[in-house]
Design an enzyme around this catalytic site. Structure first.
Site, short mmCIF file in Angstrom:
data_model
loop_
_atom_site.label_atom_id
_atom_site.label_comp_id
_atom_site.label_asym_id
_atom_site.label_seq_id
_atom_site.Cartn_x
_atom_site.Cartn_y
_atom_site.Cartn_z
N LYS A 65 -11.26 -26.65 -3.85
CA LYS A 65 -11.83 -27.34 -5.01
C LYS A 65 -10.84 -27.36 -6.19
O LYS A 65 -9.83 -26.65 -6.19
CB LYS A 65 -13.15 -26.65 -5.38
CG LYS A 65 -14.22 -26.77 -4.28
CD LYS A 65 -15.56 -26.17 -4.73
CE LYS A 65 -16.62 -26.31 -3.64
NZ LYS A 65 -17.95 -25.80 -4.10
N TYR B 89 -22.11 -34.64 -1.80
CA TYR B 89 -23.12 -33.63 -2.11
C TYR B 89 -24.52 -34.26 -2.27
O TYR B 89 -25.36 -33.73 -3.01
CB TYR B 89 -22.74 -32.88 -3.38
CG TYR B 89 -21.74 -31.76 -3.17
CD1 TYR B 89 -22.04 -30.68 -2.34
CD2 TYR B 89 -20.51 -31.75 -3.82
CE1 TYR B 89 -21.13 -29.64 -2.15
CE2 TYR B 89 -19.60 -30.71 -3.63
CZ TYR B 89 -19.92 -29.66 -2.80
OH TYR B 89 -19.04 -28.62 -2.61
N PHE C 185 -28.16 -28.63 -10.95
CA PHE C 185 -26.71 -28.48 -11.14
C PHE C 185 -25.92 -29.68 -10.61
O PHE C 185 -24.69 -29.67 -10.65
CB PHE C 185 -26.23 -27.19 -10.48
CG PHE C 185 -26.52 -27.07 -9.00
CD1 PHE C 185 -25.74 -27.72 -8.04
CD2 PHE C 185 -27.59 -26.30 -8.56
CE1 PHE C 185 -26.01 -27.62 -6.69
CE2 PHE C 185 -27.87 -26.19 -7.19
CZ PHE C 185 -27.08 -26.86 -6.26
N ARG D 25 -17.30 -20.04 6.99
CA ARG D 25 -18.30 -19.59 6.00
C ARG D 25 -18.15 -18.08 5.75
O ARG D 25 -18.29 -17.62 4.62
CB ARG D 25 -19.72 -19.89 6.50
CG ARG D 25 -20.03 -21.38 6.63
CD ARG D 25 -20.24 -22.10 5.32
NE ARG D 25 -21.39 -21.64 4.57
CZ ARG D 25 -21.88 -22.28 3.49
NH1 ARG D 25 -21.31 -23.40 3.05
NH2 ARG D 25 -22.91 -21.82 2.85
N THR E 92 -21.87 -18.12 -2.03
CA THR E 92 -21.72 -19.23 -2.98
C THR E 92 -21.34 -18.73 -4.38
O THR E 92 -20.46 -19.28 -5.02
CB THR E 92 -23.04 -20.04 -3.06
OG1 THR E 92 -23.40 -20.44 -1.74
CG2 THR E 92 -22.89 -21.26 -3.94
N ARG F 61 -13.87 -16.48 -1.98
CA ARG F 61 -14.55 -16.63 -3.28
C ARG F 61 -14.48 -15.35 -4.10
O ARG F 61 -14.35 -15.41 -5.33
CB ARG F 61 -15.99 -17.10 -3.06
CG ARG F 61 -16.04 -18.61 -2.73
CD ARG F 61 -17.38 -19.03 -2.22
NE ARG F 61 -17.57 -20.48 -2.20
CZ ARG F 61 -18.54 -21.10 -1.54
NH1 ARG F 61 -19.43 -20.39 -0.84
NH2 ARG F 61 -18.64 -22.41 -1.57
N ASN G 285 -16.26 -22.50 -7.55
CA ASN G 285 -16.17 -21.43 -6.55
C ASN G 285 -15.12 -21.66 -5.45
O ASN G 285 -15.28 -21.20 -4.33
CB ASN G 285 -17.55 -21.12 -5.97
CG ASN G 285 -18.19 -22.32 -5.31
OD1 ASN G 285 -17.59 -23.38 -5.23
ND2 ASN G 285 -19.40 -22.14 -4.81
N HIS H 51 -15.16 -25.26 -0.40
CA HIS H 51 -16.36 -25.74 0.29
C HIS H 51 -16.15 -25.54 1.79
O HIS H 51 -15.03 -25.69 2.28
CB HIS H 51 -16.60 -27.23 0.03
CG HIS H 51 -17.53 -27.85 1.06
ND1 HIS H 51 -18.89 -27.73 0.95
CD2 HIS H 51 -17.29 -28.48 2.23
CE1 HIS H 51 -19.44 -28.30 2.03
NE2 HIS H 51 -18.48 -28.78 2.81
N GLU I 66 -19.46 -34.54 7.50
CA GLU I 66 -18.45 -34.34 6.45
C GLU I 66 -17.05 -34.68 6.94
O GLU I 66 -16.24 -35.22 6.19
CB GLU I 66 -18.53 -32.90 5.95
CG GLU I 66 -19.84 -32.61 5.22
CD GLU I 66 -20.03 -31.16 4.84
OE1 GLU I 66 -19.12 -30.33 5.11
OE2 GLU I 66 -21.09 -30.84 4.27
P1 RTP Z 1 -20.44 -25.68 -0.70
O1 RTP Z 1 -21.45 -26.69 -0.20
O2 RTP Z 1 -19.63 -26.19 -1.86
O3 RTP Z 1 -19.60 -25.14 0.41
O4 RTP Z 1 -21.22 -24.41 -1.26
P2 RTP Z 1 -22.42 -23.63 -0.59
O5 RTP Z 1 -22.81 -24.28 0.71
O6 RTP Z 1 -22.05 -22.20 -0.58
O7 RTP Z 1 -23.56 -23.85 -1.67
P3 RTP Z 1 -24.57 -25.07 -1.82
O8 RTP Z 1 -25.94 -24.50 -1.93
O9 RTP Z 1 -24.33 -26.12 -0.79
O10 RTP Z 1 -24.19 -25.64 -3.25
C1 RTP Z 1 -23.14 -26.56 -3.40
C2 RTP Z 1 -22.33 -26.22 -4.61
O11 RTP Z 1 -23.10 -26.43 -5.78
C3 RTP Z 1 -22.69 -25.52 -6.77
N1 RTP Z 1 -23.83 -24.76 -7.25
N2 RTP Z 1 -24.00 -24.52 -8.51
N3 RTP Z 1 -25.06 -23.68 -10.98
C4 RTP Z 1 -25.67 -23.32 -9.85
O12 RTP Z 1 -26.62 -22.60 -9.83
C5 RTP Z 1 -25.12 -23.79 -8.60
N4 RTP Z 1 -25.64 -23.60 -7.41
C6 RTP Z 1 -24.81 -24.22 -6.53
C7 RTP Z 1 -21.70 -24.56 -6.17
O13 RTP Z 1 -20.40 -24.97 -6.57
C8 RTP Z 1 -21.89 -24.76 -4.68
O14 RTP Z 1 -20.69 -24.48 -3.99
MG MG Z 2 -23.16 -26.34 0.90
#
Ligand code: RTP
Ligand code: MG
Length: 141
Positions: free
Chosen positions: A11, A51, A59, A87, A93, A104, A114, A117, A128
């Site tokens: 990122k 996304y 968010f 992962r 996350t 991370r 973070n 992805h 994806e």
């Molecule tokens: P990613 O898709 O980026 O690999 O991350 P992830 O699966 O660990 O988390 P996900 O639930 O898919 O959320 C996607 C991205 O959204 C941002 N986020 N911000 N401010 C917040 O509370 C919040 N929650 C999620 C994070 O950058 C996350 O990677």
């Molecule tokens: Mg995700």
């Protein structure tokens, strides 16, 4: 275990912090091969489409703004159990919850910035990977 492909993004925060090489080393040390890669500046449309599952989340606009704030490095990783393996080495996350030694924990500062992805399922990985790469741009080896 089956050989899988997963979609990874370094990122904008991690690209700006100049830790691409350190993150690639994590992939390689975990047995994941980089079989495709491109650096790009995502448009709002491209980041929002990527996304789309989070469109209704509070968010979402912050996420799209961040993901378009600078170049990202997008790659396909290949290896045994690559989706779960990636992962695992990414960590949680929220970097505050990420296990020591994960990407991370070591390179991210906050949940909204973070570092990486990674696809979270076989279905996500398929969607994806094809969102960014054609089959002729992927070099399995
Ligand atoms: P990613 O898709 O980026 O690999 O991350 P992830 O699966 O660990 O988390 P996900 O639930 O898919 O959320 C996607 C991205 O959204 C941002 N986020 N911000 N401010 C917040 O509370 C919040 N929650 C999620 C994070 O950058 C996350 O990677
Ligand atoms: Mg995700």
């Amino acid at each position: 275990m089956a050989v899988e492909r997963t979609l990874s993004i370094i990122k904008p925060d991690a690209v700006a912090d100049n830790v691409i090489g350190k993150i690639y080393t994590r992939f390689e040390d975990a047995g994941l091969k980089v079989v495709a890669a491109k650096m790009m500046l995502l448009s709002e449309e491209k980041a929002g489409g990527f996304y789309a599952e989070h469109k209704e989340r509070p968010f979402f606009s912050e996420l799209v703004e961040f993901m378009t704030s600078g170049p990202v490095l997008v790659q396909v990783l290949e290896g045994e159990g690559a989706i779960a393996q990636n992962r695992d080495i990414m960590g949680a996350t929220n970097p505050a919850d990420a296990a020591p030694g994960t990407i991370r924990a070591d390179f991210a500062k906050e949940v909204s910035r973070n570092a990486v992805h990674g696809s979270d399922s076989a279905a996500s990985a398929a969607r994806e990977i094809s969102y960014f790469f054609s089959e002729s741009e992927i070099f399995s080896r």
